[in-house]
Design a protein around this motif. Structure first.
Motif, PDB file in Angstrom:
ATOM      1  N   UNK A  64      10.611  13.551  33.162  1.00 18.84           N
ATOM      2  CA  UNK A  64      11.994  13.412  32.679  1.00 18.84           C
ATOM      3  C   UNK A  64      12.779  14.688  32.979  1.00 18.84           C
ATOM      4  N   UNK A  65      14.072  14.569  33.063  1.00 20.47           N
ATOM      5  CA  UNK A  65      14.945  15.732  33.254  1.00 20.47           C
ATOM      6  C   UNK A  65      15.037  16.503  31.947  1.00 20.47           C
ATOM      7  N   UNK A  66      15.127  17.831  32.047  1.00 26.23           N
ATOM      8  CA  UNK A  66      15.240  18.673  30.862  1.00 26.23           C
ATOM      9  C   UNK A  66      16.520  18.452  30.080  1.00 26.23           C
ATOM     10  N   UNK A  67      17.487  17.779  30.690  1.00 30.25           N
ATOM     11  CA  UNK A  67      18.743  17.522  29.984  1.00 30.25           C
ATOM     12  C   UNK A  67      18.856  16.086  29.460  1.00 30.25           C
ATOM     13  N   UNK A  68      17.772  15.328  29.617  1.00 27.74           N
ATOM     14  CA  UNK A  68      17.774  13.956  29.083  1.00 27.74           C
ATOM     15  C   UNK A  68      17.877  13.988  27.567  1.00 27.74           C
ATOM     16  N   UNK A  69      18.770  13.160  27.058  1.00 30.96           N
ATOM     17  CA  UNK A  69      18.904  12.943  25.617  1.00 30.96           C
ATOM     18  C   UNK A  69      18.624  11.466  25.394  1.00 30.96           C
ATOM     19  N   UNK A  70      17.392  11.181  25.132  1.00 31.32           N
ATOM     20  CA  UNK A  70      17.026   9.772  25.000  1.00 31.32           C
ATOM     21  C   UNK A  70      15.734   9.650  24.217  1.00 31.32           C
ATOM     22  N   UNK A 119       7.627  13.414  19.009  1.00 28.28           N
ATOM     23  CA  UNK A 119       7.330  12.025  19.372  1.00 28.28           C
ATOM     24  C   UNK A 119       6.813  11.289  18.145  1.00 28.28           C
ATOM     25  N   UNK A 120       6.920   9.966  18.211  1.00 31.18           N
ATOM     26  CA  UNK A 120       6.454   9.108  17.127  1.00 31.18           C
ATOM     27  C   UNK A 120       5.486   8.067  17.698  1.00 31.18           C
ATOM     28  N   UNK A 159      13.604  13.065  23.196  1.00 27.39           N
ATOM     29  CA  UNK A 159      14.170  14.083  24.073  1.00 27.39           C
ATOM     30  C   UNK A 159      15.528  14.535  23.545  1.00 27.39           C
ATOM     31  N   UNK A 160      15.717  15.865  23.448  1.00 27.79           N
ATOM     32  CA  UNK A 160      16.933  16.423  22.856  1.00 27.79           C
ATOM     33  C   UNK A 160      17.933  16.934  23.891  1.00 27.79           C
ATOM     34  N   UNK A 161      17.529  17.033  25.158  1.00 31.94           N
ATOM     35  CA  UNK A 161      18.426  17.550  26.186  1.00 31.94           C
ATOM     36  C   UNK A 161      18.351  19.059  26.325  1.00 31.94           C
ATOM     37  N   UNK A 164      12.990  23.141  28.185  1.00 30.95           N
ATOM     38  CA  UNK A 164      12.661  23.892  29.397  1.00 30.95           C
ATOM     39  C   UNK A 164      11.633  23.130  30.240  1.00 30.95           C
ATOM     40  N   UNK A 165      11.691  23.363  31.541  1.00 28.79           N
ATOM     41  CA  UNK A 165      10.749  22.688  32.424  1.00 28.79           C
ATOM     42  C   UNK A 165       9.314  23.083  32.114  1.00 28.79           C
ATOM     43  N   UNK A 166       8.437  22.129  32.319  1.00 29.87           N
ATOM     44  CA  UNK A 166       7.020  22.360  32.095  1.00 29.87           C
ATOM     45  C   UNK A 166       6.337  21.071  31.676  1.00 29.87           C
ATOM     46  N   UNK A 167       5.049  21.162  31.473  1.00 21.67           N
ATOM     47  CA  UNK A 167       4.264  20.021  31.019  1.00 21.67           C
ATOM     48  C   UNK A 167       4.027  20.163  29.526  1.00 21.67           C
ATOM     49  N   UNK A 168       4.411  19.149  28.791  1.00 22.11           N
ATOM     50  CA  UNK A 168       4.271  19.129  27.341  1.00 22.11           C
ATOM     51  C   UNK A 168       3.105  18.208  26.978  1.00 22.11           C
ATOM     52  N   UNK A 169       2.306  18.629  26.023  1.00 25.91           N
ATOM     53  CA  UNK A 169       1.167  17.787  25.634  1.00 25.91           C
ATOM     54  C   UNK A 169       0.760  18.040  24.194  1.00 25.91           C
ATOM     55  N   UNK A 170      -0.035  17.156  23.700  1.00 30.30           N
ATOM     56  CA  UNK A 170      -0.618  17.254  22.367  1.00 30.30           C
ATOM     57  C   UNK A 170      -1.971  16.556  22.433  1.00 30.30           C
ATOM     58  N   UNK A 171      -2.809  16.801  21.470  1.00 29.32           N
ATOM     59  CA  UNK A 171      -4.105  16.116  21.400  1.00 29.32           C
ATOM     60  C   UNK A 171      -4.265  15.538  20.007  1.00 29.32           C
ATOM     61  N   UNK A 172      -4.541  14.242  19.963  1.00 29.10           N
ATOM     62  CA  UNK A 172      -4.693  13.527  18.695  1.00 29.10           C
ATOM     63  C   UNK A 172      -6.138  13.096  18.507  1.00 29.10           C
ATOM     64  N   UNK A 173      -6.521  12.958  17.244  1.00 28.55           N
ATOM     65  CA  UNK A 173      -7.846  12.443  16.924  1.00 28.55           C
ATOM     66  C   UNK A 173      -7.665  11.085  16.257  1.00 28.55           C
ATOM     67  N   UNK A 174      -8.311  10.076  16.846  1.00 28.44           N
ATOM     68  CA  UNK A 174      -8.264   8.714  16.320  1.00 28.44           C
ATOM     69  C   UNK A 174      -9.572   8.457  15.568  1.00 28.44           C
TER      70      UNK A 174
END
Length: 178
Positions: A64-70, A119-120, A159-161, A164-174
């Protein structure tokens, strides 16, 4: 002396007749029939398997673009080796922790930085508010094929718009429970 021989002979003859009568009463090769019981108790259970060291799958919101607001949605894609099977009729539930960066909402963090994108998670593709999965909330996993169970996981990145560029991640435990 003859009496002794005769008495011994009579004993031998008697023994012979007793043995012969026994053989006639129970013929050689007689079959006796008995029964025994065979049983097993099946208890409810589930089996979850993946390749060694594999993850359950991914929830990828794409590029996604760093300026996306969606609000960008994505569906959980199970790892190819993920297999979940349960005894038919088992009530299976899942719960998911808050991840590594939870702060009032689950968040992904930029690699090499501290910036985050919220994220939700949802248990329905409708993304309705009543299907949002709270932190460690038990969610019923419904299925029609007990040998091929899919986890109902859907997500929305907020996304807030101002990202900064980069890869965003998280790790969840199910956690799966039955």
């Amino acid at each position: 002396m003859r009496t002794d021989l005769r008495a011994g002979a009579e004993g031998s003859v008697r023994l012979f007749f007793l043995l012969a009568a026994g053989l006639i009463a129970s013929p050689a090769g007689a079959v006796t029939t008995q029964s025994f019981q065979v049983s097993a108790t099946i208890v409810p259970g589930c089996a979850v398997s993946t390749d060694s060291g594999a993850t359950l799958g991914t929830l990828n919101f794409g590029t996604r673009s760093g300026v996306d607001r969606a609000q960008v949605s994505a569906s959980f894609v199970p790892d190819g080796s993920l297999s979940i099977a349960c005894t038919p009729g088992v009530a299976l539930t899942m719960s998911i922790d808050g991840g590594r960066y939870y702060a009032s909402v689950r968040q992904m963090q930029r690699a090499g930085g501290t910036e985050r994108v919220g994220y939700r998670l949802y248990s329905s593709s409708s993304l309705a508010a009543n299907s949002e999965i709270g932190v460690n909330q038990a969610v019923a996993v419904t299925y029609t094929n007990s040998n091929n169970i899919a986890l109902p996981l859907f997500g929305v990145a907020l996304l807030t718009g101002f990202s900064p560029t980069g890869t965003y991640s998280d790790q969840l435990t199910v956690t799966l429970s039955w």
